[in-house]
Design a protein around this motif. Structure first.
Motif, PDB file in Angstrom:
ATOM      1  N   PHE A 198       0.656  -1.070   0.089  1.00 58.86           N
ATOM      2  CA  PHE A 198      -0.063  -0.015  -0.161  1.00 58.86           C
ATOM      3  C   PHE A 198       1.061   1.232  -0.182  1.00 58.86           C
ATOM      4  CE2 PHE A 198      -3.761  -2.191   2.191  1.00 58.86           C
ATOM      5  CZ  PHE A 198      -4.423  -2.449   0.890  1.00 58.86           C
ATOM      6  N   ASP A 199       1.879   1.296   0.778  1.00 56.55           N
ATOM      7  CA  ASP A 199       2.818   2.415   1.177  1.00 56.55           C
ATOM      8  C   ASP A 199       3.379   2.613  -0.310  1.00 56.55           C
ATOM      9  OD1 ASP A 199       2.169   2.943   3.613  1.00 56.55           O
ATOM     10  OD2 ASP A 199       3.724   2.064   4.446  1.00 56.55           O
ATOM     11  N   SER A 200       4.054   1.709  -0.991  1.00 55.94           N
ATOM     12  CA  SER A 200       4.761   1.701  -2.312  1.00 55.94           C
ATOM     13  C   SER A 200       3.806   2.099  -3.459  1.00 55.94           C
ATOM     14  CB  SER A 200       5.179   0.224  -2.713  1.00 55.94           C
ATOM     15  OG  SER A 200       6.274  -0.143  -1.861  1.00 55.94           O
ATOM     16  N   ILE A 201       2.552   1.597  -3.456  1.00 55.71           N
ATOM     17  CA  ILE A 201       1.657   2.033  -4.582  1.00 55.71           C
ATOM     18  C   ILE A 201       1.074   3.766  -4.496  1.00 55.71           C
ATOM     19  CG2 ILE A 201      -0.711   2.051  -5.359  1.00 55.71           C
ATOM     20  CD1 ILE A 201      -0.746  -0.955  -4.565  1.00 55.71           C
ATOM     21  N   MET A 202       1.105   3.971  -3.207  1.00 56.16           N
ATOM     22  CA  MET A 202       0.900   5.631  -2.873  1.00 56.16           C
ATOM     23  C   MET A 202       2.009   6.412  -3.099  1.00 56.16           C
ATOM     24  SD  MET A 202      -2.312   5.151  -2.816  1.00 56.16           S
ATOM     25  CE  MET A 202      -2.854   7.065  -2.703  1.00 56.16           C
ATOM     26  N   LEU A 203       3.163   5.901  -2.666  1.00 62.77           N
ATOM     27  CA  LEU A 203       4.497   6.596  -3.133  1.00 62.77           C
ATOM     28  C   LEU A 203       4.649   6.816  -4.647  1.00 62.77           C
ATOM     29  CD1 LEU A 203       6.962   8.002  -2.044  1.00 62.77           C
ATOM     30  CD2 LEU A 203       8.022   5.705  -2.309  1.00 62.77           C
ATOM     31  N   VAL A 208      -9.364  -1.742   1.760  1.00 59.20           N
ATOM     32  CA  VAL A 208      -8.609  -1.517   0.951  1.00 59.20           C
ATOM     33  C   VAL A 208      -8.237  -0.003   0.756  1.00 59.20           C
ATOM     34  CG1 VAL A 208      -7.731  -2.001  -1.515  1.00 59.20           C
ATOM     35  CG2 VAL A 208      -8.406  -3.954   0.118  1.00 59.20           C
ATOM     36  N   CYS A 209      -9.375   0.735   0.461  1.00 60.76           N
ATOM     37  CA  CYS A 209      -9.507   2.120   0.273  1.00 60.76           C
ATOM     38  C   CYS A 209      -9.024   2.864   1.239  1.00 60.76           C
ATOM     39  CB  CYS A 209     -10.905   2.538  -0.251  1.00 60.76           C
ATOM     40  SG  CYS A 209     -11.467   2.003  -1.854  1.00 60.76           S
ATOM     41  N   LEU A 210      -9.284   2.381   2.483  1.00 57.73           N
ATOM     42  CA  LEU A 210      -8.808   3.075   3.755  1.00 57.73           C
ATOM     43  C   LEU A 210      -7.606   2.976   3.912  1.00 57.73           C
ATOM     44  CD1 LEU A 210      -9.500   4.671   6.367  1.00 57.73           C
ATOM     45  CD2 LEU A 210     -10.167   2.444   7.468  1.00 57.73           C
ATOM     46  N   GLY A 211      -6.887   1.545   3.710  1.00 59.51           N
ATOM     47  CA  GLY A 211      -5.503   1.488   3.806  1.00 59.51           C
ATOM     48  C   GLY A 211      -4.802   2.302   2.721  1.00 59.51           C
ATOM     49  N   LEU A 212      -5.054   2.352   1.382  1.00 59.34           N
ATOM     50  CA  LEU A 212      -4.466   3.290   0.537  1.00 59.34           C
ATOM     51  C   LEU A 212      -4.526   4.800   0.841  1.00 59.34           C
ATOM     52  CD1 LEU A 212      -5.791   1.457  -2.781  1.00 59.34           C
ATOM     53  CD2 LEU A 212      -3.422   1.536  -1.789  1.00 59.34           C
ATOM     54  N   LEU A 213      -5.832   5.218   1.664  1.00 59.54           N
ATOM     55  CA  LEU A 213      -5.963   6.631   1.858  1.00 59.54           C
ATOM     56  C   LEU A 213      -4.918   6.778   2.944  1.00 59.54           C
ATOM     57  CD1 LEU A 213      -7.345   9.202   1.548  1.00 59.54           C
ATOM     58  CD2 LEU A 213      -8.984   8.420   3.266  1.00 59.54           C
ATOM     59  N   LEU A 214      -4.709   5.961   4.107  1.00 60.97           N
ATOM     60  CA  LEU A 214      -3.985   6.330   5.232  1.00 60.97           C
ATOM     61  C   LEU A 214      -2.511   6.330   4.670  1.00 60.97           C
ATOM     62  CD1 LEU A 214      -5.837   4.152   7.850  1.00 60.97           C
ATOM     63  CD2 LEU A 214      -5.581   6.590   7.605  1.00 60.97           C
ATOM     64  N   SER A 215      -1.991   5.670   3.454  1.00 60.45           N
ATOM     65  CA  SER A 215      -0.603   5.345   3.146  1.00 60.45           C
ATOM     66  C   SER A 215      -0.560   6.723   2.436  1.00 60.45           C
ATOM     67  CB  SER A 215      -0.468   4.277   2.218  1.00 60.45           C
ATOM     68  OG  SER A 215      -0.532   2.954   2.772  1.00 60.45           O
ATOM     69  N   LEU A 216      -1.483   7.361   1.571  1.00 62.15           N
ATOM     70  CA  LEU A 216      -1.166   8.671   1.204  1.00 62.15           C
ATOM     71  C   LEU A 216      -1.275   9.662   2.092  1.00 62.15           C
ATOM     72  CD1 LEU A 216      -1.222  10.365  -1.290  1.00 62.15           C
ATOM     73  CD2 LEU A 216      -3.596  10.608  -1.303  1.00 62.15           C
ATOM     74  N   VAL A 217      -1.684   9.708   3.376  1.00 56.41           N
ATOM     75  CA  VAL A 217      -1.792  10.535   4.298  1.00 56.41           C
ATOM     76  C   VAL A 217      -0.265  10.466   4.974  1.00 56.41           C
ATOM     77  CG1 VAL A 217      -2.541  11.351   6.745  1.00 56.41           C
ATOM     78  CG2 VAL A 217      -4.134  10.814   4.687  1.00 56.41           C
ATOM     79  N   PHE A 218       0.058   9.360   4.902  1.00 55.11           N
ATOM     80  CA  PHE A 218       1.278   9.041   5.649  1.00 55.11           C
ATOM     81  C   PHE A 218       2.547   9.859   4.774  1.00 55.11           C
ATOM     82  CE2 PHE A 218       5.139   6.286   5.191  1.00 55.11           C
ATOM     83  CZ  PHE A 218       5.862   6.342   6.426  1.00 55.11           C
ATOM     84  N   TRP A 219       2.499   9.596   3.622  1.00 55.50           N
ATOM     85  CA  TRP A 219       3.512  10.234   2.787  1.00 55.50           C
ATOM     86  C   TRP A 219       3.393  11.613   2.874  1.00 55.50           C
ATOM     87  CZ3 TRP A 219       7.670   7.513   2.005  1.00 55.50           C
ATOM     88  CH2 TRP A 219       7.460   5.979   1.980  1.00 55.50           C
ATOM     89  N   LEU A 220       2.337  12.195   2.876  1.00 55.56           N
ATOM     90  CA  LEU A 220       2.216  13.531   2.962  1.00 55.56           C
ATOM     91  C   LEU A 220       2.719  14.242   4.200  1.00 55.56           C
ATOM     92  CD1 LEU A 220      -1.503  14.093   1.574  1.00 55.56           C
ATOM     93  CD2 LEU A 220       0.834  14.613   0.241  1.00 55.56           C
ATOM     94  N   LEU A 221       2.329  13.255   5.400  1.00 52.41           N
ATOM     95  CA  LEU A 221       2.861  13.824   6.508  1.00 52.41           C
ATOM     96  C   LEU A 221       4.487  13.917   6.601  1.00 52.41           C
ATOM     97  CD1 LEU A 221       0.729  11.703   9.125  1.00 52.41           C
ATOM     98  CD2 LEU A 221       0.863  14.143   8.881  1.00 52.41           C
ATOM     99  N   CYS A 222       5.296  12.793   6.068  1.00 50.39           N
ATOM    100  CA  CYS A 222       6.395  12.696   5.889  1.00 50.39           C
ATOM    101  C   CYS A 222       7.196  13.907   4.943  1.00 50.39           C
ATOM    102  CB  CYS A 222       6.936  11.569   5.080  1.00 50.39           C
ATOM    103  SG  CYS A 222       6.786   9.966   5.797  1.00 50.39           S
ATOM    104  N   GLY A 223       6.237  14.388   3.991  1.00 54.33           N
ATOM    105  CA  GLY A 223       6.569  15.651   3.220  1.00 54.33           C
ATOM    106  C   GLY A 223       6.530  16.856   3.983  1.00 54.33           C
ATOM    107  N   VAL A 224       5.622  16.932   4.816  1.00 58.46           N
ATOM    108  CA  VAL A 224       5.620  17.905   5.967  1.00 58.46           C
ATOM    109  C   VAL A 224       6.604  18.067   6.783  1.00 58.46           C
ATOM    110  CG1 VAL A 224       4.267  19.059   7.789  1.00 58.46           C
ATOM    111  CG2 VAL A 224       3.046  18.276   5.943  1.00 58.46           C
ATOM    112  N   ASN A 225       7.109  16.893   7.218  1.00 59.76           N
ATOM    113  CA  ASN A 225       8.452  16.833   8.025  1.00 59.76           C
ATOM    114  C   ASN A 225       9.650  17.273   7.299  1.00 59.76           C
ATOM    115  OD1 ASN A 225       9.464  16.290  10.611  1.00 59.76           O
ATOM    116  ND2 ASN A 225      10.344  14.329   9.938  1.00 59.76           N
ATOM    117  N   VAL A 226       9.659  16.816   6.001  1.00 57.97           N
ATOM    118  CA  VAL A 226      10.897  17.352   5.323  1.00 57.97           C
ATOM    119  C   VAL A 226      10.828  19.009   5.255  1.00 57.97           C
ATOM    120  CG1 VAL A 226      11.939  17.378   2.846  1.00 57.97           C
ATOM    121  CG2 VAL A 226      11.410  15.164   3.905  1.00 57.97           C
ATOM    122  N   CYS A 227       9.633  19.268   4.985  1.00 59.01           N
ATOM    123  CA  CYS A 227       9.381  20.837   5.068  1.00 59.01           C
ATOM    124  C   CYS A 227       9.930  21.713   5.954  1.00 59.01           C
ATOM    125  CB  CYS A 227       7.944  21.136   4.729  1.00 59.01           C
ATOM    126  SG  CYS A 227       7.465  22.874   4.544  1.00 59.01           S
TER     127      CYS A 227
END
Length: 351
Positions: free
Chosen positions: A135-140, A231-250
Motif C-alpha cells: 500500500f505504501d509503495s503504491i501511494m508513493l 483496501v481504500c482506507l489502507g491506501l488513503l492512510l498510506s497517502l496521508v502517511f507520505w504527505l505527513l513525511c513531506g511536511v516533516n521534510v519541509c
C-alpha cells in the motif's frame, strides 16, 4: 550474512562477513571528508533553528505512531485485537533494525515480535506487514507520478526526474500485477493452492508441509483484500502517511534556512530519499545523502550547503527512527540476542 570459503581440508566453511559493513561505512566517511571541505560545518550548525529540529523530531515520532494505527487497520477484518504496546514494540523495533542492518530485515523483525507477543502466526503477521508495504509503495508511486506530472521541476533536473518517473512507472505496473495476484490469493484459495504447489515442486519434500502451512497462514494476513472499504482506507492512510513525511521534510528544510515556495520541493526530496532507501546500505549512509544533495542542487543550493543539509536531515531521521525502538526494547526487557535467535528459528520453521 555469510559466505562460503574453502577450509584447509578443501571443504566449504561458513564464516560471517558482517564485519565488512563497518569498513564500507568507514570508507564512505573517509571519501566524503577527502572530497568535501567541512571547515564551514561548525558555522552551519550554529545557524540551524534547533527548536524546529526538535519539532521535526517530535513530529516524526507522531508519524511512527500513525504507522502503528495504519497497520492495525489491516487486522480488523481478522477479528483480532492486539495490544497497542505490542504493536508499537514490533513496528518500532522493526524500524530500528531497518536503520542499522543493510539487509532491511525490519519487516521480519516486526512480524516475528508481533507473533511472539500475541501468539499469532509469524506468516500471518508477515502477510499484514507485506500488505502495508505494498500500500505504501503504491501511494508513493502515485504521489511521485502526480508530482512529476505537475512539471514544476527545475530544468536542470529534468533528466534525473524523468528517470525516476520511468522507474516509478515500471514499479507501478509490477505492484499492480502483484496486487492482482494477492487478490486472487484471497478470493480463490484453491487456484492459489495449486499455484503454491507448482512453485513448491523444486523444494525438497521434507520442507513442503511447513511451506504449505506458511502459505495458508500468509494468506490469512491478506484477508483485508476481501473488503473494498478496508483496501481504500489502507491506501488513503498510506497517502496521508507520505504527505505527513513531506511536511516533516519541509520543517527540516525551514530549520536549515532553506525555504522554498510551496511543498513541492519537499515532496520531491522525500521521493528521492524514499527511493534511495531501497539501496541496501548501513544506516542508509550514502544513497540517502546523494539523493538529497542531487535534488537540492537542482534548486540552486550549493553542493556544500546541500551536503550539510543532507547530514542534518539524515541525523534527525536516524535518531527519531531508532530511539523509539530502543526505548520499547528497554521497556519490554527483550534481549537483542534472544530476538535475533527467535527470528532465525521462525525462518527455519517456515521451511
Amino acid at each position: 550474512m555469510q559466505a562460503n570459503l574453502f577450509n584447509k581440508k578443501g571443504k566449504f566453511k561458513k564464516i560471517s562477513i558482517a564485519w565488512i559493513w563497518p569498513f564500507i561505512l568507514s570508507g564512505f566517511v573517509i571519501y566524503a571528508f577527502l572530497r568535501h571541505d567541512f571547515s564551514e560545518m561548525p558555522k552551519a550548525f550554529h545557524r540551524i533553528d534547533w527548536p524546529l529540529i526538535s519539532l521535526s523530531f517530535v513530529f516524526n515520532i507522531f508519524i511512527l505512531y500513525f504507522r502503528v494505527y495504519k497497520w492495525a487497520i489491516l487486522f480488523k477484518p481478522m477479528n483480532r485485537r492486539f495490544s497497542y504496546f505490542n504493536m508499537c514494540l514490533s513496528l518500532f523495533v522493526g524500524g530500528l533494525f531497518n536503520m542499522v542492518i543493510p539487509a532491511r530485515a525490519g519487516g521480519l523483525v516486526q512480524a516475528f515480535l508481533l507473533g511472539k507477543k500475541e501468539n499469532e502466526s509469524f506468516s500471518t503477521a508477515l502477510g499484514t506487514v507485506t500488505l502495508v508495504r505494498i500500500f505504501d509503495s503504491i501511494m508513493l508511486i502515485f504521489l511521485g507520478l502526480l508530482i512529476l506530472l505537475i512539471r514544476n521541476i527545475p530544468r536542470t533536473g529534468a533528466e534525473y526526474f524523468q528517470s525516476i518517473s520511468q522507474t516509478a512507472g515500471t514499479a507501478g505496473v509490477f505492484l499492480t500485477l502483484l496486487v492482482i495476484i494477492l487478490f486472487g490469493f484471497t478470493k480463490s484459495p484453491k487456484a492459489m493452492d495449486r499455484l503454491v504447489l507448482f512453485l513448491l515442486l523444486p523444494i525438497p519434500g521434507r520442507f513442503k508441509p511447513g511451506t504449505q502451512k506458511a502459505a495458508i497462514q500468509f494468506r490469512q494476513g491478506l484477508i483485508c483484500l476481501n473488503f473494498t472499504g478496508y483496501v481504500c482506507l489502507g491506501l488513503l492512510l498510506s497517502l496521508v502517511f507520505w504527505l505527513l513525511c513531506g511536511v516533516n521534510v519541509c520543517i527540516l528544510l525551514k530549520a536549515l534556512g532553506l525555504e522554498f515556495t510551496g511543498i513541492l520541493p519537499s515532496l520531491l526530496i522525500l521521493l528521492a530519499q524514499a527511493f534511495s532507501m531501497g539501496i541496501p546500505a548501513p544506516a542508509n549512509v550514502g544513497p540517502y545523502h546523494a539523493a538529497t544533495v542531487t535534488v537540492l542542487s537542482f534548486y540552486g543550493v550549493p553542493v556544500q550547503s546541500a551536503l550539510y543539509a543532507a547530514i542534518v536531515m539524515h541525523g534527525a531521521m536516524f535518531i527519531s527512527n531508532t530511539l523509539p525502538g530502543l526505548f520499547y526494547l528497554w521497556l519490554d526487557k527483550t534481549p537483542i540476542l534472544t530476538l535475533l535467535k527467535g527470528i532465525k528459528n521462525a525462518g527455519q520453521n517456515v521451511r
